[in-house]
Design an enzyme around this catalytic site. Sequence first.
Site, PDB file in Angstrom:
ATOM      1  N   LYS A 142      -7.566  -0.483  -9.614  1.00 44.37           N
ATOM      2  CA  LYS A 142      -8.250  -1.186  -8.513  1.00 44.37           C
ATOM      3  C   LYS A 142      -9.470  -0.383  -8.080  1.00 44.37           C
ATOM      4  O   LYS A 142      -9.349   0.800  -7.742  1.00 44.37           O
ATOM      5  CB  LYS A 142      -7.297  -1.351  -7.326  1.00 44.37           C
ATOM      6  CG  LYS A 142      -7.932  -1.961  -6.091  1.00 44.37           C
ATOM      7  CD  LYS A 142      -6.881  -2.291  -5.049  1.00 44.37           C
ATOM      8  CE  LYS A 142      -7.480  -2.940  -3.822  1.00 44.37           C
ATOM      9  NZ  LYS A 142      -8.077  -1.979  -2.891  1.00 44.37           N
ATOM     10  N   SER A 180       0.827  -1.209   0.000  1.00 45.11           N
ATOM     11  CA  SER A 180       0.000   0.000   0.000  1.00 45.11           C
ATOM     12  C   SER A 180       0.862   1.260   0.000  1.00 45.11           C
ATOM     13  O   SER A 180       1.926   1.303   0.617  1.00 45.11           O
ATOM     14  CB  SER A 180      -0.884  -0.006   1.247  1.00 45.11           C
ATOM     15  OG  SER A 180      -1.436   1.275   1.466  1.00 45.11           O
TER      16      SER A 180
HETATM   17  C1  LIG Z   1      -7.180  -2.218   7.090  1.00 40.88           C
HETATM   18  C2  LIG Z   1      -7.320  -2.092   5.610  1.00 40.88           C
HETATM   19  C3  LIG Z   1      -6.560  -1.160   4.937  1.00 40.88           C
HETATM   20  C4  LIG Z   1      -6.676  -1.037   3.565  1.00 40.88           C
HETATM   21  N1  LIG Z   1      -5.858  -0.148   2.921  1.00 40.88           N
HETATM   22  C5  LIG Z   1      -5.906  -0.066   1.566  1.00 40.88           C
HETATM   23  C6  LIG Z   1      -4.994   0.776   0.868  1.00 40.88           C
HETATM   24  O1  LIG Z   1      -4.131   1.414   1.458  1.00 40.88           O
HETATM   25  N2  LIG Z   1      -5.106   0.826  -0.481  1.00 40.88           N
HETATM   26  C7  LIG Z   1      -6.048   0.109  -1.178  1.00 40.88           C
HETATM   27  O2  LIG Z   1      -6.111   0.199  -2.399  1.00 40.88           O
HETATM   28  N3  LIG Z   1      -6.910  -0.701  -0.530  1.00 40.88           N
HETATM   29  C8  LIG Z   1      -6.853  -0.821   0.813  1.00 40.88           C
HETATM   30  N4  LIG Z   1      -7.698  -1.682   1.462  1.00 40.88           N
HETATM   31  C9  LIG Z   1      -8.638  -2.523   0.670  1.00 40.88           C
HETATM   32  C10 LIG Z   1      -7.978  -3.858   0.299  1.00 40.88           C
HETATM   33  O3  LIG Z   1      -6.948  -3.669  -0.633  1.00 40.88           O
HETATM   34  C11 LIG Z   1      -8.976  -4.843  -0.317  1.00 40.88           C
HETATM   35  O4  LIG Z   1      -9.639  -4.213  -1.394  1.00 40.88           O
HETATM   36  C12 LIG Z   1     -10.023  -5.370   0.669  1.00 40.88           C
HETATM   37  O5  LIG Z   1      -9.493  -5.495   1.956  1.00 40.88           O
HETATM   38  C13 LIG Z   1     -10.520  -6.737   0.187  1.00 40.88           C
HETATM   39  O6  LIG Z   1     -11.537  -7.209   0.986  1.00 40.88           O
HETATM   40  P1  LIG Z   1     -11.353  -8.304   2.156  1.00 40.88           P
HETATM   41  O7  LIG Z   1     -10.658  -7.589   3.279  1.00 40.88           O
HETATM   42  O8  LIG Z   1     -12.753  -8.675   2.489  1.00 40.88           O
HETATM   43  O9  LIG Z   1     -10.544  -9.460   1.619  1.00 40.88           O
HETATM   44  C14 LIG Z   1      -7.596  -1.832   2.841  1.00 40.88           C
HETATM   45  C15 LIG Z   1      -8.357  -2.773   3.525  1.00 40.88           C
HETATM   46  C16 LIG Z   1      -8.227  -2.922   4.891  1.00 40.88           C
HETATM   47  C17 LIG Z   1      -9.048  -3.968   5.591  1.00 40.88           C
END
Ligand SMILES: Cc1cc2nc3c(=O)[nH]c(=O)nc-3n(C[C@H](O)[C@H](O)[C@H](O)COP(=O)(O)O)c2cc1C
Length: 384
Positions: A258, A135
């Site tokens: 994304k 990230s």
């Molecule tokens: C704590 C946390 C932080 C996240 N930070 C980012 C991020 O910095 N950039 C991003 O594109 N997605 C971020 N996401 C989304 C994840 O990349 C992903 O799309 C999502 O967690 C997928 O769903 P799942 O947790 O049910 O597997 C984050 C998700 C979580 C849970």
Amino acid sequence: MRRPHAPPLRGSLPPEGADPAWGGPAPDHRAPSTLADHEQQARELLDPAAWAYLCGGAADEITLRANQQAWQDLRLRPRVLQPLAGGHTRLDLLGRTLAHPILVAPMAYQRLAHPQGERASALAAAVLGAGYVLSTQASVLLEDVAPLVLGEPARGPLWFQLYLQTEREHTVALVRRAEAAGFEALVLTVDAPVQGPRDRERRSGFVLPPGIAAVNLPPPHPGAGARGSLFDTLLRTSPTWDDLAWLRSQTDLPILLKGITHPDDARLGIEHGAAGLIVSNHGGRTLDTMTATAALLPEVVAVANSKVPVLVDGGIRRGTDVFKALALGATAVMLGRPVLHGLATGGANGVAHVLRLLIDELEIAMALCGCRSPEQIAERHLHA
Ligand SMILES: Cc1cc2nc3c(=O)[nH]c(=O)nc-3n(C[C@H](O)[C@H](O)[C@H](O)COP(=O)(O)O)c2cc1C
């Protein structure tokens, strides 16, 4: 952050209740056998406010719940007596052969779950042959993470997730650093021009603890007079399709988008030269009441029409979920929160265990459905 008085990890406890009559130690019924077990134990280990940040979603968390439910609601339709010898989970993605179709999704501030944070999750991913996406808001320097992955022969792809920065020079600086460190693609997140209203997190009073920060970004400069409509302040510089064209002119790295969920955006993304599309609703953390990704995937796959790979994330918790994503046309999946759960339960070992469980479950699902390779997984394996 782990709770101050968190018990030692179960795996590290000496065997208790060993009963010689049974010829060995009693099985440890607390050892995680599923991703859900890791989740439950992580919840016990983590500070409640950190848990709210890491695992919560936006608003009423309807999308957060829907993501998981949608995979569960799909029914499988196996074929029997198919030849399975020599089966494998390998596939090709952007010019590389991957050991299996599972990547670790980009997630911010992983040091909240374990002191080693992204170092631990990246190492585990590399050893297990999973792709790794770091990230923009990682809590570890990107230059420290890349060598851990690049040095592992079994590794999957190493990608950098990019949020376009308000100042273009900051974006370019990040891209140059990612290129120099050896990242092989950029994942441009397009579904979060602002943060969703994460009520659970706000109620918990979550704030980043001292020592945990987005260390790859310049320190925040509070906007002068940042009052007024969101659209006049924060969103004055929100990215548009033109910025994607500009970004492409700045780097030779392939760029995946994304957060693509609408077929028209999928079309625009391909027109603008995206190397891949990731169907994602940010794990239910941005716009609540969005449709689950399992339901959004097929339309994006149809538009992509094999021109670019389509990945999906959100709610994947079982090998059968991975199988179903591939049956709906995804090339690969990304795993989010379960990685954080593994981090909390056992650092790199915990993440490796989470990935191992999912890969094993995928292999079992493939065998039971009569599929010898990911290529054979198709819509006909789902019951309409
Ligand atoms: C704590 C946390 C932080 C996240 N930070 C980012 C991020 O910095 N950039 C991003 O594109 N997605 C971020 N996401 C989304 C994840 O990349 C992903 O799309 C999502 O967690 C997928 O769903 P799942 O947790 O049910 O597997 C984050 C998700 C979580 C849970």
